[in-house]
Enzyme design. Structure first.
Site, PDB file in Angstrom:
ATOM      1  N   ARG A  48       0.836  -1.208   0.000  1.00 12.98           N
ATOM      2  CA  ARG A  48       0.000   0.000   0.000  1.00 12.98           C
ATOM      3  C   ARG A  48       0.872   1.261   0.000  1.00 12.98           C
ATOM      4  NH1 ARG A  48      -4.304  -0.786   4.652  1.00 12.98           N
ATOM      5  NH2 ARG A  48      -5.017   1.284   4.003  1.00 12.98           N
TER       6      ARG A  48
ATOM      7  N   GLN B 121     -10.108   9.286   8.111  1.00 12.53           N
ATOM      8  CA  GLN B 121      -9.825   7.925   8.594  1.00 12.53           C
ATOM      9  C   GLN B 121      -8.765   7.281   7.696  1.00 12.53           C
ATOM     10  OE1 GLN B 121     -13.783   5.791   9.685  1.00 12.53           O
ATOM     11  NE2 GLN B 121     -14.348   7.421   8.274  1.00 12.53           N
TER      12      GLN B 121
ATOM     13  N   ASP C  85      -3.645   7.294   3.683  1.00 16.40           N
ATOM     14  CA  ASP C  85      -2.902   7.824   2.533  1.00 16.40           C
ATOM     15  C   ASP C  85      -2.631   9.318   2.745  1.00 16.40           C
ATOM     16  OD1 ASP C  85      -5.005   9.539   1.381  1.00 16.40           O
ATOM     17  OD2 ASP C  85      -6.021   7.703   0.779  1.00 16.40           O
TER      18      ASP C  85
ATOM     19  N   HIS D 250      -6.723   7.527  12.106  1.00 16.62           N
ATOM     20  CA  HIS D 250      -6.320   6.112  12.046  1.00 16.62           C
ATOM     21  C   HIS D 250      -4.859   5.947  11.630  1.00 16.62           C
ATOM     22  CE1 HIS D 250     -10.785   4.661  11.640  1.00 16.62           C
ATOM     23  NE2 HIS D 250     -10.460   4.999  12.866  1.00 16.62           N
TER      24      HIS D 250
ATOM     25  N   GLY E  40     -17.632   9.730   1.917  1.00 20.93           N
ATOM     26  CA  GLY E  40     -16.998   8.481   1.483  1.00 20.93           C
ATOM     27  C   GLY E  40     -16.657   7.519   2.593  1.00 20.93           C
ATOM     28  N   THR E  41     -17.571   7.368   3.542  1.00 28.38           N
ATOM     29  CA  THR E  41     -17.326   6.384   4.610  1.00 28.38           C
ATOM     30  C   THR E  41     -18.595   5.574   4.855  1.00 28.38           C
ATOM     31  OG1 THR E  41     -16.674   6.071   6.927  1.00 28.38           O
ATOM     32  CG2 THR E  41     -17.669   8.186   6.389  1.00 28.38           C
ATOM     33  N   SER E  42     -18.412   4.275   5.135  1.00 30.85           N
ATOM     34  CA  SER E  42     -19.558   3.366   5.263  1.00 30.85           C
ATOM     35  C   SER E  42     -20.285   3.529   6.600  1.00 30.85           C
ATOM     36  CB  SER E  42     -19.089   1.917   5.116  1.00 30.85           C
ATOM     37  OG  SER E  42     -18.105   1.634   6.100  1.00 30.85           O
TER      38      SER E  42
ATOM     39  N   GLU F 125     -23.453   5.669  -1.735  1.00 28.76           N
ATOM     40  CA  GLU F 125     -24.712   4.991  -1.394  1.00 28.76           C
ATOM     41  C   GLU F 125     -25.038   5.336   0.058  1.00 28.76           C
ATOM     42  OE1 GLU F 125     -23.421   0.951  -1.857  1.00 28.76           O
ATOM     43  OE2 GLU F 125     -22.056   1.103  -0.156  1.00 28.76           O
TER      44      GLU F 125
ATOM     45  N   ALA G 161     -17.812  11.086  -4.999  1.00 27.88           N
ATOM     46  CA  ALA G 161     -17.225  12.194  -4.241  1.00 27.88           C
ATOM     47  C   ALA G 161     -16.607  13.233  -5.177  1.00 27.88           C
ATOM     48  CB  ALA G 161     -16.160  11.658  -3.275  1.00 27.88           C
TER      49      ALA G 161
HETATM   50  C1  BJW Z   1     -17.626   6.291  -2.391  1.00 28.26           C
HETATM   51  C2  BJW Z   1     -16.962   6.177  -3.588  1.00 28.26           C
HETATM   52  C3  BJW Z   1     -16.896   7.332  -4.348  1.00 28.26           C
HETATM   53  C4  BJW Z   1     -16.901   4.260  -2.728  1.00 28.26           C
HETATM   54  N1  BJW Z   1     -17.437   8.461  -3.894  1.00 28.26           N
HETATM   55  N2  BJW Z   1     -18.169   7.413  -1.964  1.00 28.26           N
HETATM   56  C5  BJW Z   1     -19.579  -2.861  18.758  1.00 28.26           C
HETATM   57  C6  BJW Z   1     -20.320  -1.697  18.608  1.00 28.26           C
HETATM   58  C7  BJW Z   1     -19.686  -0.459  18.414  1.00 28.26           C
HETATM   59  C8  BJW Z   1     -18.301  -0.375  18.367  1.00 28.26           C
HETATM   60  C9  BJW Z   1     -17.577  -1.532  18.513  1.00 28.26           C
HETATM   61  C10 BJW Z   1     -18.205  -2.754  18.712  1.00 28.26           C
HETATM   62  N3  BJW Z   1     -17.242  -3.704  18.808  1.00 28.26           N
HETATM   63  C11 BJW Z   1     -16.027  -3.097  18.678  1.00 28.26           C
HETATM   64  C12 BJW Z   1     -16.220  -1.776  18.506  1.00 28.26           C
HETATM   65  C13 BJW Z   1     -15.174  -0.745  18.292  1.00 28.26           C
HETATM   66  C14 BJW Z   1     -14.493  -0.891  16.957  1.00 28.26           C
HETATM   67  C15 BJW Z   1     -15.542  -0.925  15.846  1.00 28.26           C
HETATM   68  O1  BJW Z   1     -16.021   0.097  15.379  1.00 28.26           O
HETATM   69  N4  BJW Z   1     -15.886  -2.118  15.356  1.00 28.26           N
HETATM   70  C16 BJW Z   1     -16.894  -2.260  14.315  1.00 28.26           C
HETATM   71  C17 BJW Z   1     -16.556  -3.472  13.484  1.00 28.26           C
HETATM   72  C18 BJW Z   1     -18.260  -2.325  14.963  1.00 28.26           C
HETATM   73  N5  BJW Z   1     -13.631   0.275  16.789  1.00 28.26           N
HETATM   74  C19 BJW Z   1     -12.387   0.269  17.230  1.00 28.26           C
HETATM   75  O2  BJW Z   1     -11.852  -0.718  17.714  1.00 28.26           O
HETATM   76  C20 BJW Z   1     -11.644   1.602  17.160  1.00 28.26           C
HETATM   77  N6  BJW Z   1     -11.107   1.908  18.425  1.00 28.26           N
HETATM   78  C21 BJW Z   1     -11.891   2.110  19.508  1.00 28.26           C
HETATM   79  O3  BJW Z   1     -13.102   2.030  19.467  1.00 28.26           O
HETATM   80  O4  BJW Z   1     -11.159   2.407  20.627  1.00 28.26           O
HETATM   81  C22 BJW Z   1     -11.867   2.509  21.857  1.00 28.26           C
HETATM   82  C23 BJW Z   1     -12.097   3.923  22.239  1.00 28.26           C
HETATM   83  C24 BJW Z   1     -12.724   4.802  21.369  1.00 28.26           C
HETATM   84  C25 BJW Z   1     -12.958   6.099  21.784  1.00 28.26           C
HETATM   85  C26 BJW Z   1     -12.563   6.521  23.015  1.00 28.26           C
HETATM   86  C27 BJW Z   1     -11.907   5.646  23.868  1.00 28.26           C
HETATM   87  C28 BJW Z   1     -11.705   4.339  23.480  1.00 28.26           C
HETATM   88  C29 BJW Z   1     -10.482   1.521  16.175  1.00 28.26           C
HETATM   89  C30 BJW Z   1     -10.942   1.367  14.766  1.00 28.26           C
HETATM   90  C31 BJW Z   1      -9.731   1.220  13.845  1.00 28.26           C
HETATM   91  C32 BJW Z   1     -10.119   1.024  12.394  1.00 28.26           C
HETATM   92  N7  BJW Z   1      -8.941   0.711  11.628  1.00 28.26           N
HETATM   93  C33 BJW Z   1      -9.064   0.568  10.168  1.00 28.26           C
HETATM   94  C34 BJW Z   1      -7.680   0.151   9.605  1.00 28.26           C
HETATM   95  C35 BJW Z   1      -6.714   1.351   9.620  1.00 28.26           C
HETATM   96  C36 BJW Z   1      -5.407   1.017   8.986  1.00 28.26           C
HETATM   97  C37 BJW Z   1      -5.519   0.699   7.518  1.00 28.26           C
HETATM   98  O5  BJW Z   1      -5.959   1.540   6.721  1.00 28.26           O
HETATM   99  O6  BJW Z   1      -5.122  -0.418   7.154  1.00 28.26           O
HETATM  100  O7  BJW Z   1      -9.487   1.823   9.611  1.00 28.26           O
HETATM  101  S1  BJW Z   1     -10.338  -0.582   9.665  1.00 28.26           S
HETATM  102  C38 BJW Z   1     -10.838   0.358   8.275  1.00 28.26           C
HETATM  103  O8  BJW Z   1     -12.210   0.838   8.449  1.00 28.26           O
HETATM  104  C39 BJW Z   1      -9.946   1.615   8.267  1.00 28.26           C
HETATM  105  C40 BJW Z   1     -10.922   2.687   7.866  1.00 28.26           C
HETATM  106  O9  BJW Z   1     -10.431   3.957   8.232  1.00 28.26           O
HETATM  107  C41 BJW Z   1     -12.192   2.271   8.582  1.00 28.26           C
HETATM  108  C42 BJW Z   1     -13.442   2.855   7.987  1.00 28.26           C
HETATM  109  O10 BJW Z   1     -13.619   2.444   6.666  1.00 28.26           O
HETATM  110  P1  BJW Z   1     -14.239   3.463   5.604  1.00 28.26           P
HETATM  111  O11 BJW Z   1     -13.289   4.564   5.377  1.00 28.26           O
HETATM  112  O12 BJW Z   1     -15.606   3.820   6.007  1.00 28.26           O
HETATM  113  O13 BJW Z   1     -14.228   2.546   4.275  1.00 28.26           O
HETATM  114  P2  BJW Z   1     -15.337   1.525   3.750  1.00 28.26           P
HETATM  115  O14 BJW Z   1     -14.710   0.687   2.716  1.00 28.26           O
HETATM  116  O15 BJW Z   1     -16.012   0.829   4.864  1.00 28.26           O
HETATM  117  O16 BJW Z   1     -16.462   2.467   3.095  1.00 28.26           O
HETATM  118  C43 BJW Z   1     -16.190   3.237   1.942  1.00 28.26           C
HETATM  119  C44 BJW Z   1     -17.455   3.978   1.555  1.00 28.26           C
HETATM  120  O17 BJW Z   1     -17.157   4.805   0.444  1.00 28.26           O
HETATM  121  C45 BJW Z   1     -18.604   3.041   1.130  1.00 28.26           C
HETATM  122  O18 BJW Z   1     -19.813   3.428   1.791  1.00 28.26           O
HETATM  123  C46 BJW Z   1     -18.743   3.296  -0.375  1.00 28.26           C
HETATM  124  O19 BJW Z   1     -20.090   3.246  -0.861  1.00 28.26           O
HETATM  125  C47 BJW Z   1     -18.201   4.697  -0.504  1.00 28.26           C
HETATM  126  N8  BJW Z   1     -17.608   4.987  -1.799  1.00 28.26           N
HETATM  127  N9  BJW Z   1     -16.561   4.838  -3.745  1.00 28.26           N
HETATM  128  C48 BJW Z   1     -18.108   8.415  -2.680  1.00 28.26           C
HETATM  129  N10 BJW Z   1     -16.296   7.301  -5.574  1.00 28.26           N
END
Ligand code: BJW
Length: 234
Positions: free
Chosen positions: A55, A87, A90, A105, A171-173, A199, A215
């Site tokens: 990446r 988030q 890049d 992140h 652009g976030t799910s 979406e 976007a």
């Molecule tokens: C377009 C497009 C175009 C496409 N134009 N749009 C149960 C309930 C609630 C929470 C939790 C739970 N169990 C565990 C948790 C917490 C957990 C969590 O959320 N889990 C879920 C699975 C429920 N979260 C954590 O663990 C976080 N930490 C935490 O909570 O700490 C505790 C704490 C918090 C606050 C205070 C004190 C303590 C940490 C989360 C870390 C996420 N890490 C990643 C990897 C990063 C490194 C890497 O990049 O490799 O982050 S996972 C991955 O998901 C990455 C992203 O930033 C993140 C979000 O993804 P994103 O950006 O939304 O991408 P997509 O693919 O999901 O969506 C893309 C969207 O774009 C889609 O909708 C498309 O339609 C759209 N799209 N083309 C416009 N052209």
């Protein structure tokens, strides 16, 4: 006019960076929730290093798109009244001209030392275990936030959300917390909230308004509208 913008993988999709949860998603057959964890790194560090090396190398082949550039233009006009939280790991916002980007992140072009906790700029592979520039221990890992770890700069983000007039999610799910909950924090504090996404996101019902499309088209049009409103004193 104070604005908080949250961006996710979808803003970089038109630059050629794969998203996480779309059909051609990044982890090819693995659920991101299973592999983006400290446990996966402890179990298979070579695999995780290889993935982030790829990446990091791919950054050289992509360019910012009109959505990144529009947000840089917005910062030029609003200055500190814009808080841009991404988030994404890049550097496309910076390469488009944004100067102050909150990478909640982490960043691909940075390394984190698991011994002393120092974060340092790093653009080469981490697989061959280079020493930390701070403490010289060869314990560098990608400076990214995995599931179960606490995102960066949450205090600054919370303060910005609580004083925002507008909150815009691009652009976030809406699948990953705490970012997915920012809309509710901002809305409860009185901000007008808008979703710009291909979406409906998982949290689409939390927003006052949602516009669905690419976007690269939606964001420049929204920025034009904000700047017109600002000039007209609306
Ligand atoms: C377009 C497009 C175009 C496409 N134009 N749009 C149960 C309930 C609630 C929470 C939790 C739970 N169990 C565990 C948790 C917490 C957990 C969590 O959320 N889990 C879920 C699975 C429920 N979260 C954590 O663990 C976080 N930490 C935490 O909570 O700490 C505790 C704490 C918090 C606050 C205070 C004190 C303590 C940490 C989360 C870390 C996420 N890490 C990643 C990897 C990063 C490194 C890497 O990049 O490799 O982050 S996972 C991955 O998901 C990455 C992203 O930033 C993140 C979000 O993804 P994103 O950006 O939304 O991408 P997509 O693919 O999901 O969506 C893309 C969207 O774009 C889609 O909708 C498309 O339609 C759209 N799209 N083309 C416009 N052209």
């Amino acid at each position: 006019m104070r604005i908080v913008v949250l961006t996710g993988a979808g803003i970089s999709a038109e630059s050629g960076v794969p998203t996480f949860r779309d059909a051609d998603g990044l982890w090819e057959g693995h659920r991101v929730e299973d592999v983006a964890t400290p446990e996966a790194f402890a179990w298979q560090p070579e695999l995780v290093h290889a993935f982030y090396d790829l990446r990091r190398a791919a950054l050289a082949t992509v360019e910012p798109n009109p959505a990144h550039r529009a947000l840089a233009r917005l910062e030029e006009h609003l200055g500190d009244d814009l808080t841009l939280v991404t988030q994404n790991i890049d550097d496309l916002h910076e390469r488009a001209g944004s100067r102050d980007v909150v990478h909640m992140h982490g960043e691909l072009r940075s390394a984190l030392c698991t011994t002393c906790g120092a974060r340092s700029p790093h653009t080469a592979s981490l697989a061959d275990e280079p020493p930390c520039p701070g403490c010289a221990t060869p314990t560098l890992r990608p400076d990214v936030v995995w599931f179960g770890e606490v995102p960066y700069e949450l205090g600054r983000i919370e303060r910005a959300l609580e004083t925002a007039d507008r909150f815009v999610s691009i652009g976030t799910s809406g699948a990953v917390y705490p970012a997915a909950g920012f809309v509710q924090v901002a809305r409860a504090a009185g901000a007008r909230t808008l979703e710009l996404n291909l979406e409906p996101s998982e949290g689409t019902d939390f927003f006052h308004e949602a516009r669905h499309g690419r976007a690269g088209e939606l964001v420049p049009a929204w920025v034009d509208q904000v700047l017109e409103d600002t000039l007209a004193g609306r």
